[in-house]
Motif scaffolding. Sequence first.
Motif, PDB file in Angstrom:
ATOM      1  N   VAL A 120       6.660  -4.957  17.451  1.00 22.41           N
ATOM      2  CA  VAL A 120       5.873  -4.634  16.256  1.00 22.41           C
ATOM      3  C   VAL A 120       6.802  -4.336  15.088  1.00 22.41           C
ATOM      4  N   ALA A 121       7.854  -3.546  15.348  1.00 20.29           N
ATOM      5  CA  ALA A 121       8.806  -3.219  14.284  1.00 20.29           C
ATOM      6  C   ALA A 121       9.497  -4.474  13.762  1.00 20.29           C
ATOM      7  N   LEU A 122       9.897  -5.366  14.660  1.00 27.10           N
ATOM      8  CA  LEU A 122      10.566  -6.602  14.260  1.00 27.10           C
ATOM      9  C   LEU A 122       9.616  -7.487  13.461  1.00 27.10           C
ATOM     10  N   ARG A 211       7.179  13.178   7.589  1.00 26.03           N
ATOM     11  CA  ARG A 211       6.550  12.219   6.682  1.00 26.03           C
ATOM     12  C   ARG A 211       5.045  12.470   6.706  1.00 26.03           C
ATOM     13  N   ARG A 212       4.504  13.057   5.653  1.00 24.72           N
ATOM     14  CA  ARG A 212       3.157  13.617   5.675  1.00 24.72           C
ATOM     15  C   ARG A 212       2.066  12.650   6.129  1.00 24.72           C
ATOM     16  N   PRO A 213       2.112  11.369   5.756  1.00 26.36           N
ATOM     17  CA  PRO A 213       1.013  10.506   6.217  1.00 26.36           C
ATOM     18  C   PRO A 213       1.051  10.183   7.701  1.00 26.36           C
ATOM     19  N   LEU A 214       2.198  10.313   8.374  1.00 23.50           N
ATOM     20  CA  LEU A 214       2.307   9.848   9.754  1.00 23.50           C
ATOM     21  C   LEU A 214       1.565  10.719  10.773  1.00 23.50           C
ATOM     22  N   PRO A 215       1.717  12.047  10.775  1.00 20.60           N
ATOM     23  CA  PRO A 215       0.974  12.825  11.775  1.00 20.60           C
ATOM     24  C   PRO A 215      -0.533  12.592  11.740  1.00 20.60           C
ATOM     25  N   PRO A 216      -1.183  12.548  10.561  1.00 19.59           N
ATOM     26  CA  PRO A 216      -2.617  12.226  10.563  1.00 19.59           C
ATOM     27  C   PRO A 216      -2.920  10.853  11.154  1.00 19.59           C
ATOM     28  N   LEU A 217      -2.037   9.881  10.926  1.00 17.83           N
ATOM     29  CA  LEU A 217      -2.253   8.556  11.505  1.00 17.83           C
ATOM     30  C   LEU A 217      -2.141   8.596  13.020  1.00 17.83           C
ATOM     31  N   SER A 324      -4.185  -2.443  10.924  1.00 21.49           N
ATOM     32  CA  SER A 324      -4.095  -1.509   9.797  1.00 21.49           C
ATOM     33  C   SER A 324      -3.205  -0.321  10.145  1.00 21.49           C
ATOM     34  N   LEU A 325      -3.363   0.219  11.351  1.00 21.27           N
ATOM     35  CA  LEU A 325      -2.510   1.335  11.768  1.00 21.27           C
ATOM     36  C   LEU A 325      -1.044   0.926  11.772  1.00 21.27           C
ATOM     37  N   ASN A 326      -0.749  -0.260  12.300  1.00 19.13           N
ATOM     38  CA  ASN A 326       0.644  -0.708  12.378  1.00 19.13           C
ATOM     39  C   ASN A 326       1.258  -0.893  10.993  1.00 19.13           C
ATOM     40  N   VAL A 327       0.486  -1.460  10.062  1.00 16.59           N
ATOM     41  CA  VAL A 327       0.996  -1.654   8.704  1.00 16.59           C
ATOM     42  C   VAL A 327       1.259  -0.306   8.041  1.00 16.59           C
ATOM     43  N   LEU A 328       0.334   0.646   8.195  1.00 20.25           N
ATOM     44  CA  LEU A 328       0.487   1.953   7.559  1.00 20.25           C
ATOM     45  C   LEU A 328       1.669   2.723   8.137  1.00 20.25           C
ATOM     46  N   VAL A 329       1.860   2.637   9.454  1.00 23.92           N
ATOM     47  CA  VAL A 329       3.019   3.308  10.065  1.00 23.92           C
ATOM     48  C   VAL A 329       4.309   2.683   9.553  1.00 23.92           C
ATOM     49  N   ARG A 330       4.358   1.381   9.455  1.00 25.65           N
ATOM     50  CA  ARG A 330       5.551   0.705   8.920  1.00 25.65           C
ATOM     51  C   ARG A 330       5.818   1.146   7.484  1.00 25.65           C
ATOM     52  N   ARG A 331       4.772   1.320   6.702  1.00 28.64           N
ATOM     53  CA  ARG A 331       4.932   1.675   5.292  1.00 28.64           C
ATOM     54  C   ARG A 331       5.502   3.076   5.128  1.00 28.64           C
ATOM     55  N   HIS A 332       5.123   3.996   6.012  1.00 26.23           N
ATOM     56  CA  HIS A 332       5.510   5.396   5.842  1.00 26.23           C
ATOM     57  C   HIS A 332       6.639   5.838   6.764  1.00 26.23           C
ATOM     58  N   MET A 337      13.996   3.907  10.919  1.00 23.90           N
ATOM     59  CA  MET A 337      13.377   4.558  12.070  1.00 23.90           C
ATOM     60  C   MET A 337      12.034   3.919  12.417  1.00 23.90           C
ATOM     61  N   GLU A 338      11.885   2.656  12.083  1.00 23.38           N
ATOM     62  CA  GLU A 338      10.599   1.997  12.306  1.00 23.38           C
ATOM     63  C   GLU A 338      10.223   1.934  13.785  1.00 23.38           C
ATOM     64  N   SER A 339      11.163   1.551  14.623  1.00 26.68           N
ATOM     65  CA  SER A 339      10.865   1.452  16.055  1.00 26.68           C
ATOM     66  C   SER A 339      10.512   2.812  16.641  1.00 26.68           C
TER      67      SER A 339
END
Length: 403
Positions: A120-122, A211-217, A324-332, A337-339
Amino acid sequence: MESWKRSLHILCIVQFLAMASVSCVTPFLPLYLQELGVSGHAEATVWSGAIYAANLLSAFVMAPIWGRLADRYGRKPMLLRSGFGMAITITLMAVVQGPLELLVLRLINGMLSGFSPAAVALTARSAPKERSGYALGLFHASSVGGTICGPLLGGVIADRFGFADVFLYIGIGIFAASLVVLFGVHEQKEKHEPKAQTDGLRGDMQEILSRRPLPPLFISALLQRAATVGTLPLIPLYVQTLAPGSDNVALLAGIATAAVGVANMMAAPHLGRFGDRYGQRQVLRASLFGTMLLTVPQSLVQQLWQLIALRFCSGVWLGGLGPSLNVLVRRHAPPGMESRAYSYLNCAQMAGGLLGSIGMGWVAAVFGIRYIFPCSAILLALSLFWMKVTERQAVRNGWTSEL
């Protein structure tokens, strides 16, 4: 063909085989154990549960470690480690002499996993930013497709060649696909790609959760997986109540289960592309709302065809959650540290699936099987409510640039 598209198609094929290898044992695992000398229904049930859970448990423990190594040494090396490692362990499952050996190999197979977060990260890094939703949607579709086709593929091979040969052919398939990754997938690194260094796994967790958006995700992903996966083990029992006396309950349950996956697989790339155009958070909220609305009526159906139709329609909306979850995690995710971020997302989803399965089983036992669907809808509503609350908090505290 552009290089990122070629890599995407190869990764989708390998992900399909990886997910198929995990799910293919479901239809015949108790029968294979009987072939290995396990006698008695109770003993076969205990061994089946332990062997199936072993893979999940070890994968959950190792996910953050493999994510850290993927960010440090590259995602492609982790793909190859996981691919060739799984090919060896799955092939060895064809020659085990007892249930304990099979349990150990499943445990090792889970330890060697980590293909999905690295892939997913790649995929997210190699695809153009404006096409990331489409790319991750297609990857998600291949994952769902492997999960759906795995039991069918395993059943067909087992029926034609025998139980042991299922592991042999799946292992050979993953080995061949890993060779294609070795020579066909190229990881392009930026000239000044950041290499995030933290103080071990604890430092990784602190950095990612800061990273504030990540824990809620992550919390939203846990609730979503608990709602959607928790009902799956109970679908055959529900089908049995809708088709009493049928001689094909297993087939009918398979159709009812696959209806969600087929719709999910068809819709995911399109909803991913829609998210690229109009925003991933909008797609995520709409998908949660649509799935929630279509889940409650499943408790009220009187005919099997009604259940299948509703599950297919809910599967369409479900297709928007994963991409959508994967895109948002990649963005934030912190740069470099994407992987690791995807490995924590994967852990949250695995925990949600485990808690959902246990919780829905308790609800079915205490209140009745029809109540699992309202409970699933409540979990989806909580996920939607949680997202809205955290977004309002972000606006109130001036974090909107991070959303």
